[in-house]
Design an enzyme around this catalytic site. Structure first.
Site, PDB file in Angstrom:
ATOM      1  N   ASP A  48      -2.945  -5.603  -3.833  1.00 45.84           N
ATOM      2  CA  ASP A  48      -3.774  -4.904  -4.921  1.00 45.84           C
ATOM      3  C   ASP A  48      -4.581  -3.848  -4.343  1.00 45.84           C
ATOM      4  OD1 ASP A  48      -5.118  -5.868  -7.859  1.00 45.84           O
ATOM      5  OD2 ASP A  48      -6.696  -5.137  -6.427  1.00 45.84           O
ATOM      6  N   TYR A  53     -10.588   3.063  -4.676  1.00 46.07           N
ATOM      7  CA  TYR A  53     -10.797   2.363  -3.134  1.00 46.07           C
ATOM      8  C   TYR A  53     -10.546   3.588  -2.039  1.00 46.07           C
ATOM      9  CZ  TYR A  53     -10.194  -2.327  -5.347  1.00 46.07           C
ATOM     10  OH  TYR A  53     -10.268  -3.326  -6.292  1.00 46.07           O
ATOM     11  N   LYS A  78      -5.255   0.838 -10.180  1.00 47.99           N
ATOM     12  CA  LYS A  78      -6.447   0.637 -11.229  1.00 47.99           C
ATOM     13  C   LYS A  78      -6.687   2.306 -11.715  1.00 47.99           C
ATOM     14  CE  LYS A  78      -7.886  -3.671  -9.376  1.00 47.99           C
ATOM     15  NZ  LYS A  78      -7.800  -3.340  -7.831  1.00 47.99           N
ATOM     16  N   HIS A 111      -9.997  -0.025 -14.599  1.00 52.02           N
ATOM     17  CA  HIS A 111     -10.550  -0.593 -13.613  1.00 52.02           C
ATOM     18  C   HIS A 111     -11.849  -1.371 -14.383  1.00 52.02           C
ATOM     19  CE1 HIS A 111     -11.326  -0.626  -9.037  1.00 52.02           C
ATOM     20  NE2 HIS A 111     -12.073  -1.591  -9.598  1.00 52.02           N
TER      21      HIS A 111
END
Ligand code: A2P
Length: 282
Positions: A48, A53, A78, A111
């Site tokens: 994931d 990120y 996401k 997200h």
């Protein structure tokens, strides 16, 4: 569930491995590459990540260097908040594929919902983002689509569209069970995934959890991951540390008793991110 490759079935029939490897706060580069490779070697088949990120390049490299074929892995990413809306979501998806060096995603999530605090037309924005996701799904570019951090009032609008969400990824750990959202998802056949199943590490020093974990000869991290599964929630524990990556997989050789499940389920809030989807200003 007996192992990491056991699956939950999504409402479109697609299968998702029952524990995912979380990568939030994993730095890009060597750390992302090595931890993802290590996790795959340890048996994880579900990774994931998210555009925000900032580690999709490293995660993608880790996947490619793992020696396990893409088809045997389940990869989630996401769309970040600044790319909400139809056109921006389509473009963000293409960038994610390039960064991950893959030609499809198993799961793509919105997200965060557009928040009431920032947007009067939050519902319309979410629907426009969803329109892009559904189009990519119908074109076969993504195997399943869903959302993250959506509360029932955010989900309700999407439930009226042609393609229903298959997953909702929410913060879930002892003391923060989001009962209302989980019930809504159950009623609508949406699989719930847990981000921060260890409370980003905050659960690990709790004396009540330590006491229960000790009964099973397990760590609090293992207790939390197992506890998610016994609540039919798909956990996404994150670690960049080899022995912890393995530790978090050793959860199929014990069963938390009904009494202990009840005790953990009744725990008060003992800390969490403190982020509320209607209050966020990002
Ligand atoms: P690290 O990545 O440095 O190993 P969550 O999954 O709830 O977001 O929690 C992730 C945090 O918990 C990270 O700080 C991670 O540290 C730590 N962590 C993950 N697994 C374990 C474990 N088995 N024991 C102790 N800490 C852990």
């Amino acid at each position: 569930m007996n192992g990491l490759s056991d699956v939950f079935k999504l409402n479109n029939g697609y299968e998702i491995p029952c524990v995912g490897f979380g990568t939030w706060q994993t730095p890009d580069g060597k750390t992302a590459i090595e931890s993802v490779k290590y996790a795959i070697e340890a048996g994880y088949r579900h990774i994931d990540t998210a555009a925000v990120y900032g580690n999709e390049v490293g995660v993608g490299k880790g996947i490619r260097e793992s020696g396990i074929s893409r088809g045997e892995l389940f990869v989630t990413s996401k769309v970040w908040n600044e790319n909400r809306g139809y056109h921006r979501t389509l473009a963000a998806f293409e960038k994610t594929l390039v960064d991950l060096q893959t030609d499809y995603l198993d799961l793509y999530l919105i997200h965060w919902p557009a928040s009431k605090k920032r947007f009067k037309n939050w519902e319309e924005i979410n629907l426009e983002t969803w329109r892009a996701m559904a189009e990519l799904y119908k074109a076969g570019r993504i195997k399943a689509i869903g959302v993250s951090n959506f509360l029932p009032h955010h989900l309700k609008a999407l439930m009226k569209t042609e393609v229903k969400p298959m997953v909702n990824q929410i913060e879930f750990h002892p003391g923060q069970m989001q009962e209302e959202t989980v019930s809504f998802c159950r009623e609508n056949d949406i699989v719930v995934e847990a981000w921060s199943p260890l409370g980003t590490g905050r659960m690990l020093t709790d004396p009540q959890l330590q006491k229960i974990a000790a009964k099973y000869g397990k760590s609090v991290a293992q207790l939390c991951v197992r506890w998610c599964l016994q609540n039919h929630i798909l956990p996404l524990p994150k670690s960049v540390t080899p022995n912890r990556i393995i530790e978090n997989t050793e959860i199929f050789d014990f069963i938390i008793s009904d009494d202990d499940m009840k005790e953990i389920n009744a725990m008060p809030y003992i800390g969490g991110s403190g982020l509320h989807p209607d209050e966020i200003d990002f």
